[in-house]
Design an enzyme around this catalytic site. Sequence first.
Site, PDB file in Angstrom:
ATOM      1  N   PHE A 138      40.012  34.922  48.921  1.00 18.83           N
ATOM      2  CA  PHE A 138      40.289  36.272  49.523  1.00 18.83           C
ATOM      3  C   PHE A 138      39.352  37.383  48.916  1.00 18.83           C
ATOM      4  CE2 PHE A 138      42.294  40.524  48.929  1.00 18.83           C
ATOM      5  CZ  PHE A 138      42.306  40.939  50.185  1.00 18.83           C
ATOM      6  N   ASP A 223      33.957  35.927  42.405  1.00 14.47           N
ATOM      7  CA  ASP A 223      34.697  36.989  42.663  1.00 14.47           C
ATOM      8  C   ASP A 223      35.879  36.708  41.644  1.00 14.47           C
ATOM      9  OD1 ASP A 223      36.698  38.294  43.435  1.00 14.47           O
ATOM     10  OD2 ASP A 223      36.821  37.978  45.464  1.00 14.47           O
ATOM     11  N   LYS A 252      40.871  44.806  39.829  1.00 13.97           N
ATOM     12  CA  LYS A 252      42.047  44.694  39.245  1.00 13.97           C
ATOM     13  C   LYS A 252      42.484  45.395  37.784  1.00 13.97           C
ATOM     14  CE  LYS A 252      44.385  42.302  42.999  1.00 13.97           C
ATOM     15  NZ  LYS A 252      43.721  41.428  44.007  1.00 13.97           N
TER      16      LYS A 252
HETATM   17  C1  LIG Z   1      42.793  41.827  45.049  1.00 10.08           C
HETATM   18  C2  LIG Z   1      41.509  40.973  45.298  1.00 10.08           C
HETATM   19  C3  LIG Z   1      40.379  41.400  46.061  1.00 10.08           C
HETATM   20  C4  LIG Z   1      40.567  42.942  46.800  1.00 10.08           C
HETATM   21  O1  LIG Z   1      40.482  43.911  45.760  1.00 10.08           O
HETATM   22  P1  LIG Z   1      41.100  45.468  46.207  1.00 10.08           P
HETATM   23  O2  LIG Z   1      40.938  46.223  44.976  1.00 10.08           O
HETATM   24  O3  LIG Z   1      42.312  45.404  46.862  1.00 10.08           O
HETATM   25  O4  LIG Z   1      40.160  45.782  47.496  1.00 10.08           O
HETATM   26  C5  LIG Z   1      39.062  40.873  46.148  1.00 10.08           C
HETATM   27  N1  LIG Z   1      39.104  39.487  45.549  1.00 10.08           N
HETATM   28  C6  LIG Z   1      40.275  39.002  45.024  1.00 10.08           C
HETATM   29  C7  LIG Z   1      39.910  37.805  44.495  1.00 10.08           C
HETATM   30  C8  LIG Z   1      41.467  39.518  44.943  1.00 10.08           C
HETATM   31  O5  LIG Z   1      42.307  39.029  44.126  1.00 10.08           O
END
Ligand SMILES: *Cc1c(COP(=O)(O)O)cnc(C)c1O
Length: 396
Positions: A138, A223, A252
Amino acid sequence: MTTTELPSRANAVIANTYARYPISFVKGEGATLWDTEGKAYTDFVSGIAVCNLGHCHPAVTRAVSGQAADLVHVSNLFYTEPQVRLAEWLVSRSFGDKVFFCNSGAEANEAAIKLARKHAKEVRGTKRYRIVTMEKSFHGRTMATLSATGQEKIRKGFSPVLEGFDHVPYGDLAALRKAVTEETCAVMLEPIQGEGGVRVPDAEYLRGVRRLCDETGLLLIFDEVQTGIARTGRLFAYEHSGVVPDILSLAKALGNGLPIGAILAKDSVMQAFGPGSHATTFGGTPLVTAASLAVLETIEAEGLVLRAEEMGRYFMERLGTLRRHPVVREVRGAGLLIGMELSVDGGPIVNACLEKGFIINCAQGNVLRFVPPLVITKQEIDLLIPLLDTLLEDAV
Ligand SMILES: *Cc1c(COP(=O)(O)O)cnc(C)c1O
């Protein structure tokens, strides 16, 4: 507004992009939230791995209110001290030389993708542009990041998606090697998959990915939007394997609820960005960077990296005792990012926990996800375990 009228008024005027619980919170402190009725809940979600210091930590509240009274925003046409100090902090604790600030996880990954492509073209002088990412990953909801995301349901209805992403199974080095072509410029992955159901690869896999990137001239993008900022018992999850990426994305927990994202990179990579090549109006405002600096300083002052590791170990041990229930397939994670995979739908368990005043979450339909604030106590964990025990007993 009463609790009963809030959902219908919300549904009348707010886009229906979330299936919300009919609960409205008005106050938070540490790992506790209170709803409009005064009912207390213990929070094992942290606003989805965001409020790592717990709710309304006084150091963050102080930083926000102090900075809000001085200066909130002037744009990046000027220098502001909190932004510089935050970048210095991140650089001093990571592999990175340079930081780019933005406002969210998707935006951080968008920047990482753009940087990888620009680096391939303008620094390396190649025509490479493709990026290999992982199934069940994700990376966000913008067009580029949903194209990078290895989940069909996220892309559904938005085709044609951005060209140039290849998805391979997570943890499968041979598949990755096969997917790399002369057009590939980078590999992008989460060092532990969060939304994908708390999937922890072995360190040998990550080392293999690094080796492959080095041999074939690819950038490695981690990420760490979910795993970063002490969540996994290290400041950054990449420290577990010792595998250092070329670009790292954060968001986050970086602002404990204030909207901030960032990418870190070595100078040799970040040099691909110059004035005018990438930007965002709100990136790194004095307000959010002052908040974020307070977050990071508090994490160190309160020893929360170690606490995440220790409390995570304790929590995982306690959850491990519930493996005797046949519906529990596996308990896995690192630090306080923990998943319990079930052979049944996790939704009813999440709902029953809410009813009893415990906020937990479910990923991929059947993986209970526990991401409490790092200040969670053993006592709070000890209250959740017998409840889960009963619910798992009854689960079919
Ligand atoms: C939550 C998340 C995102 C997206 O972040 P947003 O602030 O909602 O755009 C991207 N990568 C990972 C691994 C995430 O957990």
